[in-house]
Motif scaffolding. Structure first.
Motif, PDB file in Angstrom:
ATOM      1  N   SER A  85       0.829  -1.201   0.000  1.00 59.61           N
ATOM      2  CA  SER A  85       0.000   0.000   0.000  1.00 59.61           C
ATOM      3  C   SER A  85       0.865   1.252   0.000  1.00 59.61           C
ATOM      4  O   SER A  85       0.586   2.223  -0.732  1.00 59.61           O
ATOM      5  CB  SER A  85      -0.922   0.004   1.219  1.00 59.61           C
ATOM      6  N   GLN A  86       1.948   1.248   0.781  1.00 59.28           N
ATOM      7  CA  GLN A  86       2.825   2.411   0.842  1.00 59.28           C
ATOM      8  C   GLN A  86       3.536   2.625  -0.490  1.00 59.28           C
ATOM      9  O   GLN A  86       3.682   3.772  -0.958  1.00 59.28           O
ATOM     10  CB  GLN A  86       3.850   2.226   1.962  1.00 59.28           C
ATOM     11  N   ALA A  87       3.989   1.546  -1.121  1.00 58.14           N
ATOM     12  CA  ALA A  87       4.658   1.663  -2.419  1.00 58.14           C
ATOM     13  C   ALA A  87       3.702   2.199  -3.480  1.00 58.14           C
ATOM     14  O   ALA A  87       4.070   3.045  -4.309  1.00 58.14           O
ATOM     15  CB  ALA A  87       5.214   0.314  -2.843  1.00 58.14           C
ATOM     16  N   THR A  88       2.467   1.715  -3.452  1.00 62.37           N
ATOM     17  CA  THR A  88       1.465   2.163  -4.420  1.00 62.37           C
ATOM     18  C   THR A  88       1.120   3.631  -4.202  1.00 62.37           C
ATOM     19  O   THR A  88       0.983   4.409  -5.157  1.00 62.37           O
ATOM     20  CB  THR A  88       0.197   1.301  -4.305  1.00 62.37           C
ATOM     21  N   LEU A  89       0.995   4.028  -2.939  1.00 60.11           N
ATOM     22  CA  LEU A  89       0.677   5.413  -2.601  1.00 60.11           C
ATOM     23  C   LEU A  89       1.774   6.365  -3.075  1.00 60.11           C
ATOM     24  O   LEU A  89       1.498   7.368  -3.752  1.00 60.11           O
ATOM     25  CB  LEU A  89       0.502   5.542  -1.084  1.00 60.11           C
ATOM     26  N   LEU A  90       3.023   6.064  -2.746  1.00 66.63           N
ATOM     27  CA  LEU A  90       4.119   6.948  -3.118  1.00 66.63           C
ATOM     28  C   LEU A  90       4.322   6.990  -4.629  1.00 66.63           C
ATOM     29  O   LEU A  90       4.674   8.041  -5.191  1.00 66.63           O
ATOM     30  CB  LEU A  90       5.401   6.500  -2.421  1.00 66.63           C
ATOM     31  N   LEU A 103      -5.098  12.038  -7.773  1.00 65.21           N
ATOM     32  CA  LEU A 103      -5.378  12.992  -6.711  1.00 65.21           C
ATOM     33  C   LEU A 103      -6.525  12.506  -5.829  1.00 65.21           C
ATOM     34  O   LEU A 103      -6.474  12.600  -4.590  1.00 65.21           O
ATOM     35  CB  LEU A 103      -5.718  14.364  -7.308  1.00 65.21           C
ATOM     36  N   ASN A 104      -7.551  11.958  -6.455  1.00 65.27           N
ATOM     37  CA  ASN A 104      -8.694  11.433  -5.705  1.00 65.27           C
ATOM     38  C   ASN A 104      -8.288  10.255  -4.831  1.00 65.27           C
ATOM     39  O   ASN A 104      -8.638  10.177  -3.642  1.00 65.27           O
ATOM     40  CB  ASN A 104      -9.792  11.020  -6.687  1.00 65.27           C
ATOM     41  N   LEU A 105      -7.522   9.318  -5.402  1.00 61.33           N
ATOM     42  CA  LEU A 105      -7.141   8.116  -4.666  1.00 61.33           C
ATOM     43  C   LEU A 105      -6.216   8.440  -3.501  1.00 61.33           C
ATOM     44  O   LEU A 105      -6.362   7.878  -2.407  1.00 61.33           O
ATOM     45  CB  LEU A 105      -6.472   7.121  -5.618  1.00 61.33           C
ATOM     46  N   VAL A 106      -5.275   9.340  -3.745  1.00 61.03           N
ATOM     47  CA  VAL A 106      -4.360   9.731  -2.664  1.00 61.03           C
ATOM     48  C   VAL A 106      -5.126  10.465  -1.562  1.00 61.03           C
ATOM     49  O   VAL A 106      -4.934  10.205  -0.366  1.00 61.03           O
ATOM     50  CB  VAL A 106      -3.225  10.603  -3.224  1.00 61.03           C
ATOM     51  N   GLY A 107      -6.000  11.371  -1.955  1.00 59.94           N
ATOM     52  CA  GLY A 107      -6.803  12.082  -0.964  1.00 59.94           C
ATOM     53  C   GLY A 107      -7.690  11.159  -0.161  1.00 59.94           C
ATOM     54  O   GLY A 107      -7.845  11.318   1.062  1.00 59.94           O
ATOM     55  N   ASN A 108      -8.270  10.169  -0.821  1.00 64.23           N
ATOM     56  CA  ASN A 108      -9.151   9.218  -0.134  1.00 64.23           C
ATOM     57  C   ASN A 108      -8.374   8.365   0.862  1.00 64.23           C
ATOM     58  O   ASN A 108      -8.898   7.960   1.904  1.00 64.23           O
ATOM     59  CB  ASN A 108      -9.851   8.328  -1.168  1.00 64.23           C
ATOM     60  N   TYR A 109      -7.109   8.115   0.541  1.00 68.53           N
ATOM     61  CA  TYR A 109      -6.263   7.348   1.471  1.00 68.53           C
ATOM     62  C   TYR A 109      -6.013   8.153   2.743  1.00 68.53           C
ATOM     63  O   TYR A 109      -6.202   7.657   3.867  1.00 68.53           O
ATOM     64  CB  TYR A 109      -4.936   7.002   0.803  1.00 68.53           C
ATOM     65  N   TYR A 110      -5.622   9.405   2.578  1.00 70.79           N
ATOM     66  CA  TYR A 110      -5.290  10.216   3.757  1.00 70.79           C
ATOM     67  C   TYR A 110      -6.523  10.639   4.548  1.00 70.79           C
ATOM     68  O   TYR A 110      -6.487  10.702   5.785  1.00 70.79           O
ATOM     69  CB  TYR A 110      -4.504  11.460   3.323  1.00 70.79           C
ATOM     70  N   LEU A 111      -7.617  10.910   3.862  1.00 70.68           N
ATOM     71  CA  LEU A 111      -8.815  11.393   4.543  1.00 70.68           C
ATOM     72  C   LEU A 111      -9.646  10.261   5.136  1.00 70.68           C
ATOM     73  O   LEU A 111     -10.110  10.344   6.280  1.00 70.68           O
ATOM     74  CB  LEU A 111      -9.669  12.206   3.571  1.00 70.68           C
ATOM     75  N   ASN A 112      -9.801   9.177   4.364  1.00 66.78           N
ATOM     76  CA  ASN A 112     -10.717   8.108   4.783  1.00 66.78           C
ATOM     77  C   ASN A 112     -10.051   6.761   5.019  1.00 66.78           C
ATOM     78  O   ASN A 112     -10.735   5.779   5.310  1.00 66.78           O
ATOM     79  CB  ASN A 112     -11.829   7.951   3.726  1.00 66.78           C
ATOM     80  N   GLY A 113      -8.726   6.708   4.857  1.00 66.75           N
ATOM     81  CA  GLY A 113      -8.025   5.457   5.119  1.00 66.75           C
ATOM     82  C   GLY A 113      -8.294   4.375   4.097  1.00 66.75           C
ATOM     83  O   GLY A 113      -8.105   3.186   4.381  1.00 66.75           O
TER      84      GLY A 113
END
Length: 415
Positions: free
Chosen positions: A337-342, A396-406
């Motif tokens: 998950s971290q690799a995909t996020l970065l 942008l949506n996917l990264v934001g959804n990760y930080y905002l909603n986990g």
């Protein structure tokens, strides 16, 4: 026997019969440092006619042969199979170095490296031993993944049907980067809703490769069509790539990561072209009272801006590389998950700087820089074309959804 290969080019170029056959084995690179040195040496050579190749849509036949023979196409083969197993930070640097002078060459190798990773993740040990050895010998993988008529990029219609001792493939592909120049064409086809990759040897009966790519950018990537008419493939050449997305792996992140590195390379090239042109040809604006364009405070500030933004994008790309290496060693939900996020974050930044740098090239260089004989527009055309592989607005949506909603980012080749 040979398949029909139709080449639709302005000048009807032909591929020499011996293009796919060479008695000379590729060099085997042994370290990260050696890979960087070789990439820099090749980039110096490839830069000489890069603009001309783009302008003429000339297939980079000699360049691709030199590129794969250099050993760079084998640098992510694992060490236990005889490769250098370089870090992904090094792989990204190689991609950036080559792409900065010719992003078409950078893209041609892109899917090759991504598929080498699929072999590590999904192939059987005997398949790994065979194909890794092929790569180290200098054999190239092409790409026959995407289709242009389906509902979305993940909905494939090309079928693979399994018989007792072989498989049959039927369908049509597009965006088949490098397929015409490859020794093996990995074809992604579905059976019972699951994707498999069949590595089809070049010149297999029923395999037709058409160089009908007419995009205004990435002109020499040979990203055209592949037609498959009852193509027979030995089962030992079929890899169940669906497995990579049924468990935590970085297969998707790696595919995106290499694309991000190509975009960073495009930005590098455009920025260097801007600096060179401003130094040598640009004129100061009439109201500035200055003698040289390089003294213009606004030009200086703009160069500073794009250089800073490139460094930031490359820094996040490096963070993604470290995360990918960690996830390869420890494939867990968290590390993947971290690799995909970065990687997604890097893709946003490299897209933005590639487009910004290509625009600034003309803004800072002036009207004369648009002359067709200079072909400087290739930087913008390449940036605009390559960054369309997947929509950054969704990143942008996917990264934001990760930080905002986990919510973890999805695992597929476009995430």
């Amino acid at each position: 026997m040979t398949s029909k290969i139709e080449i639709k080019l302005k000048d009807a170029q032909n591929i020499p019969p011996d293009f796919y056959h060479s008695d000379d084995l590729a060099h085997v690179i042994r370290s990260d440092e050696e890979a960087i040195v070789i990439a820099e040496t090749l980039a110096h050579e490839f830069a000489k006619e890069a603009s001309k190749r783009d302008h003429e849509r000339r297939l980079p036949l000699q360049e691709v042969q030199r590129y794969s023979a250099s050993g760079l196409w084998g640098i992510n083969v694992p060490r236990e199979f005889g490769g250098a197993g370089v870090s992904y930070k090094t792989l990204a640097e190689v991609v950036k170095i080559i792409s900065s002078v010719d992003s078409s060459l950078g893209q041609i190798a892109q899917n090759h490296w991504a598929f080498v990773e699929h072999i590590r993740l999904d192939a059987q040990p005997e398949q790994q031993a065979f194909f890794f050895e092929q790569v180290l010998q200098g054999k190239r993988f092409g790409n026959a993944f995407s289709e242009k008529g389906s509902k979305n990029v993940a909905e494939l219609t090309t079928r693979i049907d399994f018989e007792a001792d072989h498989a049959l493939i039927n369908g049509q592909k597009f965006f088949a980067t490098g397929a015409l120049l490859a020794h093996w064409v990995p074809v992604v086809a579905v059976n019972d809703g699951k994707p498999y990759a069949a590595l089809v040897p070049q010149h297999t009966p029923g395999l037709t490769i058409i160089n009908d790519w007419s995009g205004f950018g990435q002109r020499t990537t040979v990203s055209g069509s592949v037609l498959l008419d009852n193509v027979k493939v030995d089962l030992k050449y079929v890899v169940p790539i669906h497995q990579a997305f049924e468990r935590p792996t970085v297969a998707g992140a790696i595919s995106q990561f290499i694309q991000s590195a190509v975009d960073a390379g495009i930005a590098r090239g455009a920025i260097q072209e801007t600096i060179d042109y401003v130094r040598q040809h640009a004129r100061p604006w009439i109201d500035s009272g200055l003698e040289q364009a390089v003294q213009d405070p606004y030009t200086i500030a703009n160069i500073g801006e794009i250089k800073i933004k490139l460094r930031a994008a490359e820094a996040v790309l490096d963070l993604a590389a470290v995360a990918i290496d960690k996830a390869l060693q420890e494939p867990t939900e968290e590390t993947v998950s971290q690799a995909t996020l970065l990687t997604a974050e890097s893709k946003v930044l490299t897209t933005e700087i590639a487009l910004l740098a290509a625009n600034k090239l003309f803004e800072l260089s002036g009207t004369r820089s648009t002359l067709s004989e200079l072909n400087l527009d290739r930087h913008w055309r390449n940036a605009r074309t390559h960054t369309l592989h997947d929509p950054v607005r969704w990143k942008l949506n996917l990264v934001g959804n990760y930080y905002l909603n986990g919510v973890a980012l999805p695992r597929h080749a476009w995430s």
